[in-house]
Design an enzyme around this catalytic site. Structure first.
Site, PDB file in Angstrom:
ATOM      1  N   ASP A  83       0.830  -1.206   0.000  1.00 54.13           N
ATOM      2  CA  ASP A  83       0.000   0.000   0.000  1.00 54.13           C
ATOM      3  C   ASP A  83       0.874   1.269   0.000  1.00 54.13           C
ATOM      4  O   ASP A  83       1.900   1.317   0.697  1.00 54.13           O
ATOM      5  CB  ASP A  83      -0.877  -0.037   1.275  1.00 54.13           C
ATOM      6  CG  ASP A  83      -2.101   0.854   1.172  1.00 54.13           C
ATOM      7  OD1 ASP A  83      -2.586   1.077   0.050  1.00 54.13           O
ATOM      8  OD2 ASP A  83      -2.578   1.309   2.233  1.00 54.13           O
ATOM      9  N   ASP A 105       2.334   5.100  -5.367  1.00 54.24           N
ATOM     10  CA  ASP A 105       1.612   6.325  -5.039  1.00 54.24           C
ATOM     11  C   ASP A 105       2.455   7.543  -5.404  1.00 54.24           C
ATOM     12  O   ASP A 105       3.280   8.001  -4.623  1.00 54.24           O
ATOM     13  CB  ASP A 105       1.255   6.325  -3.547  1.00 54.24           C
ATOM     14  CG  ASP A 105       0.512   7.603  -3.141  1.00 54.24           C
ATOM     15  OD1 ASP A 105       0.313   8.471  -4.003  1.00 54.24           O
ATOM     16  OD2 ASP A 105       0.154   7.705  -1.956  1.00 54.24           O
ATOM     17  N   GLU A 135      -2.467   6.185  -8.116  1.00 55.12           N
ATOM     18  CA  GLU A 135      -3.338   7.137  -7.408  1.00 55.12           C
ATOM     19  C   GLU A 135      -3.267   8.503  -8.047  1.00 55.12           C
ATOM     20  O   GLU A 135      -2.195   8.995  -8.402  1.00 55.12           O
ATOM     21  CB  GLU A 135      -2.953   7.246  -5.921  1.00 55.12           C
ATOM     22  CG  GLU A 135      -3.766   8.344  -5.209  1.00 55.12           C
ATOM     23  CD  GLU A 135      -3.807   8.243  -3.686  1.00 55.12           C
ATOM     24  OE1 GLU A 135      -3.471   7.173  -3.147  1.00 55.12           O
ATOM     25  OE2 GLU A 135      -4.166   9.249  -3.060  1.00 55.12           O
ATOM     26  N   GLY A 182      -7.770   7.741   8.165  1.00 54.48           N
ATOM     27  CA  GLY A 182      -7.856   7.919   9.618  1.00 54.48           C
ATOM     28  C   GLY A 182      -9.244   8.329  10.051  1.00 54.48           C
ATOM     29  O   GLY A 182     -10.182   8.354   9.242  1.00 54.48           O
ATOM     30  N   GLY A 210      -9.410   5.197   2.682  1.00 56.38           N
ATOM     31  CA  GLY A 210     -10.085   5.856   3.798  1.00 56.38           C
ATOM     32  C   GLY A 210     -11.466   5.283   4.044  1.00 56.38           C
ATOM     33  O   GLY A 210     -12.428   6.010   4.286  1.00 56.38           O
ATOM     34  N   ASN A 231     -10.290   0.266   0.980  1.00 57.01           N
ATOM     35  CA  ASN A 231      -9.227   0.073   1.976  1.00 57.01           C
ATOM     36  C   ASN A 231      -9.726   0.402   3.378  1.00 57.01           C
ATOM     37  O   ASN A 231     -10.319   1.467   3.597  1.00 57.01           O
ATOM     38  CB  ASN A 231      -8.049   1.008   1.671  1.00 57.01           C
ATOM     39  CG  ASN A 231      -7.223   0.534   0.504  1.00 57.01           C
ATOM     40  OD1 ASN A 231      -7.635  -0.352  -0.252  1.00 57.01           O
ATOM     41  ND2 ASN A 231      -6.058   1.122   0.336  1.00 57.01           N
ATOM     42  N   THR A 234      -8.053   1.970   9.872  1.00 58.12           N
ATOM     43  CA  THR A 234      -8.360   2.534  11.194  1.00 58.12           C
ATOM     44  C   THR A 234      -9.446   1.743  11.932  1.00 58.12           C
ATOM     45  O   THR A 234      -9.338   1.518  13.135  1.00 58.12           O
ATOM     46  CB  THR A 234      -8.792   4.013  11.040  1.00 58.12           C
ATOM     47  OG1 THR A 234      -7.740   4.697  10.347  1.00 58.12           O
ATOM     48  CG2 THR A 234      -9.007   4.684  12.383  1.00 58.12           C
TER      49      THR A 234
HETATM   50  P1  13P Z   1      -8.498   4.196   6.882  1.00 56.39           P
HETATM   51  O1  13P Z   1      -7.442   4.044   7.930  1.00 56.39           O
HETATM   52  O2  13P Z   1      -9.184   5.500   6.962  1.00 56.39           O
HETATM   53  O3  13P Z   1      -9.422   3.030   6.847  1.00 56.39           O
HETATM   54  O4  13P Z   1      -7.741   4.231   5.469  1.00 56.39           O
HETATM   55  C1  13P Z   1      -7.007   3.118   5.056  1.00 56.39           C
HETATM   56  C2  13P Z   1      -6.401   3.319   3.724  1.00 56.39           C
HETATM   57  O5  13P Z   1      -6.961   3.948   2.859  1.00 56.39           O
HETATM   58  C3  13P Z   1      -5.107   2.689   3.481  1.00 56.39           C
HETATM   59  O6  13P Z   1      -4.598   2.958   2.224  1.00 56.39           O
END
Ligand code: 13P
Length: 281
Positions: A83, A105, A135, A182, A210, A231, A234
């Site tokens: 990632d 990325d 990305e 996050g 996210g 993805n 968090t």
């Molecule tokens: P979150 O931590 O907001 O779930 O995002 C994870 C992410 O997009 C990793 O690339």
């Protein structure tokens, strides 16, 4: 066991009109949590590991070994994806260690430099059957050492996305449409008209980063409009920490290893919930 090319899983998601979750892993037990979730629901598992996660499992080789061991008895396809990698060299190292997919990325670079770097990774990866995610646009928030502050975030431009996919040959594209890495400070509002406009001109599966804390109705709306991988990091970490806190507050709690399976199961339940939300059709 052999990891599945992520591209095949995303094409399957496209056929079914659903999305697959891509879950963070940092250890054998967090890998096992997702594999048990996928096995119980018969859903393929995509693992996302940033280089910071890999360091916790003994580098790329250690991560490959850890996930393979956790997946030894499962029948569902498993993809291992690097990632938010920012260098060609680290993508190559992950591929050589046994990853089936990498994300390069270049979103913080000027457009032409992002294209050149992404194209270089695609040229190395494709002859080996490895999936590449690119990305375009920038998500606000923190992901490992990647920190983007409010005003620096930028949503993906549809016309740039068309050119980017055409010139790089990426297998899937991460787009910025209003989610954040996050925990959210203010409720998100996904830009579905923008997603529709991107999808009209881009012919590869689209990826939503996210995924944590994003309201389910908005997530499902994004799936209806072409998001095929989501993805989640968090929310998995939160499930783990919440369980630790809950268990330690139970009267008579003893500090022993009995806590670990409970924490693993809390992550598994969270992952199952997400998998079900993403295949809601
Ligand atoms: P979150 O931590 O907001 O779930 O995002 C994870 C992410 O997009 C990793 O690339």
């Amino acid at each position: 066991m052999k990891f599945a090319p992520m591209k095949e899983l995303l094409n399957l998601a496209e056929e079914k009109g659903i999305a697959y979750g891509a879950f963070v892993t940092v250890s054998y037990d967090s890998a096992l949590a997702a594999i048990e979730a996928g096995s119980e629901l018969n859903v393929p598992v995509i693992f996302i590991t940033g280089t910071d996660c890999c360091e916790l499992m003994g580098g790329f080789e250690g991560t490959v070994e850890t996930v393979k061991r956790a997946a030894a008895n499962t029948l569902v396809p498993i993809a291992l994806h690097l990632d938010h990698c920012r260098t060609f060299e680290e993508c190559v190292a992950a591929i050589n260690a046994g990853y089936s997919s990498v994300m390069i990325d270049g979103s913080s670079l000027p457009f032409e430099e992002n294209i050149a770097l992404t194209r270089k990774v695609v040229e190395y990866a494709h002859p080996l059957g490895i999936t590449v995610e690119g990305e375009l646009g920038k998500l606000v928030g923190e992901e490992g050492d990647l920190i983007v502050k409010g005003p620096e975030g930028a949503q993906t431009d549809p016309e740039e996305a068309r050119i980017f996919v055409e010139r790089t040959g990426v297998d899937c594209l991460a787009v910025s449409i209003g989610t954040q890495h996050g925990a959210y400070v203010a409720a998100p509002h996904l830009n579905i008209p923008r997603l529709k406009a991107i999808r009209e001109v881009v012919n590869v599966p689209l990826v939503l980063h996210g995924g944590s804390g994003t309201p389910v109705d908005q997530v499902q709306d994004s799936i209806r409009n072409g998001i095929r991988k989501i993805n989640v990091a968090t929310d998995v970490i939160t499930a783990m920490v919440k369980k630790y806190n809950e268990v330690t507050k139970v009267p008579g709690f003893k500090y022993n290893t009995a806590i670990y399976p409970q924490v693993k199961d809390a992550m598994k339940e969270l992952i199952k919930e997400k998998m079900n939300q993403f295949r809601f059709m």
